[in-house]
Design a protein around this motif. Sequence first.
Motif, PDB file in Angstrom:
ATOM      1  N   GLU A 125      13.183  -4.636  20.660  1.00 41.42           N
ATOM      2  CA  GLU A 125      13.535  -6.051  20.696  1.00 41.42           C
ATOM      3  C   GLU A 125      14.124  -6.458  22.044  1.00 41.42           C
ATOM      4  O   GLU A 125      13.939  -7.590  22.501  1.00 41.42           O
ATOM      5  CB  GLU A 125      14.523  -6.377  19.575  1.00 41.42           C
ATOM      6  CG  GLU A 125      13.938  -6.394  18.184  1.00 41.42           C
ATOM      7  CD  GLU A 125      13.686  -5.021  17.600  1.00 41.42           C
ATOM      8  OE1 GLU A 125      13.066  -4.935  16.522  1.00 41.42           O
ATOM      9  OE2 GLU A 125      14.106  -4.003  18.214  1.00 41.42           O
TER      10      GLU A 125
ATOM     11  N   THR B 179      21.135  -7.848  15.336  1.00 46.65           N
ATOM     12  CA  THR B 179      20.046  -8.638  14.776  1.00 46.65           C
ATOM     13  C   THR B 179      20.281 -10.147  14.867  1.00 46.65           C
ATOM     14  O   THR B 179      19.329 -10.925  14.757  1.00 46.65           O
ATOM     15  CB  THR B 179      19.803  -8.256  13.312  1.00 46.65           C
ATOM     16  OG1 THR B 179      21.038  -8.397  12.571  1.00 46.65           O
ATOM     17  CG2 THR B 179      19.336  -6.810  13.205  1.00 46.65           C
TER      18      THR B 179
ATOM     19  N   ASN C  41       8.480  -5.616  14.449  1.00 51.69           N
ATOM     20  CA  ASN C  41       8.601  -6.249  15.757  1.00 51.69           C
ATOM     21  C   ASN C  41       7.239  -6.200  16.440  1.00 51.69           C
ATOM     22  O   ASN C  41       6.224  -5.918  15.798  1.00 51.69           O
ATOM     23  CB  ASN C  41       9.718  -5.608  16.598  1.00 51.69           C
ATOM     24  CG  ASN C  41       9.464  -4.140  16.900  1.00 51.69           C
ATOM     25  OD1 ASN C  41       8.338  -3.651  16.828  1.00 51.69           O
ATOM     26  ND2 ASN C  41      10.510  -3.413  17.248  1.00 51.69           N
TER      27      ASN C  41
END
Length: 309
Positions: free
Chosen positions: A107, A51, A135
């Motif tokens: 992502e 992340t 997302n």
Amino acid sequence: MIIDTHCDVLMKLYMDQGRYLFNTKSGLMITYPQLVQQHSRVQLFAIFIPTHLKPGERFQAALTMVNLFHRQVISPNHKMVMVRSREDVLALEEDEIGAMLTLEGIEAIEEDMEKLEILYRLGVSSVGLTWNWANAAADGALEPRGAGLTNFGKEIITFLNDHGMWTDMSHLSEQAFWDALPLAEHPIVSHSNAYTICQNPRNLKNDQIEALIAKDGFIGITFVPPFLNTAKEASMYDVIRHVDHVCSLGGEDHIGFGSDFDGIDQTVSGLCRYTDYGSLIGMLLRYFSDAQVRKFIGGNVLKRLPVIL
């Protein structure tokens, strides 16, 4: 022959490059010697983007993990064979072990469908739309607003359907799950448990499990202690409770296991690494028949492995 639908070995290899080796017995929760010892049939390896990485760094991280997959998992270990479909798995020699690439959260593709196509061509066979947060595809299970699937998320599912790939709905918000399920031709939940047994937002409610079963998908019971019970510790009996509950909903032919090994800090008592699958199988055989246990540890997943077009 065990088929485990989720681990984070590649993330560990990426985050601590040089610290861990996949072909040694200790260090990682899943290693090549352990897979050989426990008669693994297929292990799925997730590409998960840490992340802290920023846009512009994420796709390169995914490519590095693909390279680590080949450099550490496939090349040095003569029995490990890259697979991407049910046909590939059925073609394995008796002593070979399949290794399959998956994507946990989109992502990595940075809202670029061409990047998804590249990962498909590199062997990714299953795509999870989100991790825990929102997302470009959907909201994750821990996103407070709990919104559903976006138009981009629908575009991704169309791509997965067109290429015979799994749509992995672990980590989706409840609304996103219900938006995605009618669209996905090959839906799975690779590593989640039953909400009725443990009220964690990452787990599936009864109507979700029943709908997944009706769509001929499967749920991979996971060994993450907070998904098993609300106490500080979890045991293999807690795993059994979740298996039994899914069976009570008609899911005997729709259960697998997605350990999440190497992606967890806490472990189930007696179920801390891949070699402990033997103990879990022994526990399962106390409560279920041999034929049922064979389905749980791999047979159900084998029937639904990607077809890849």
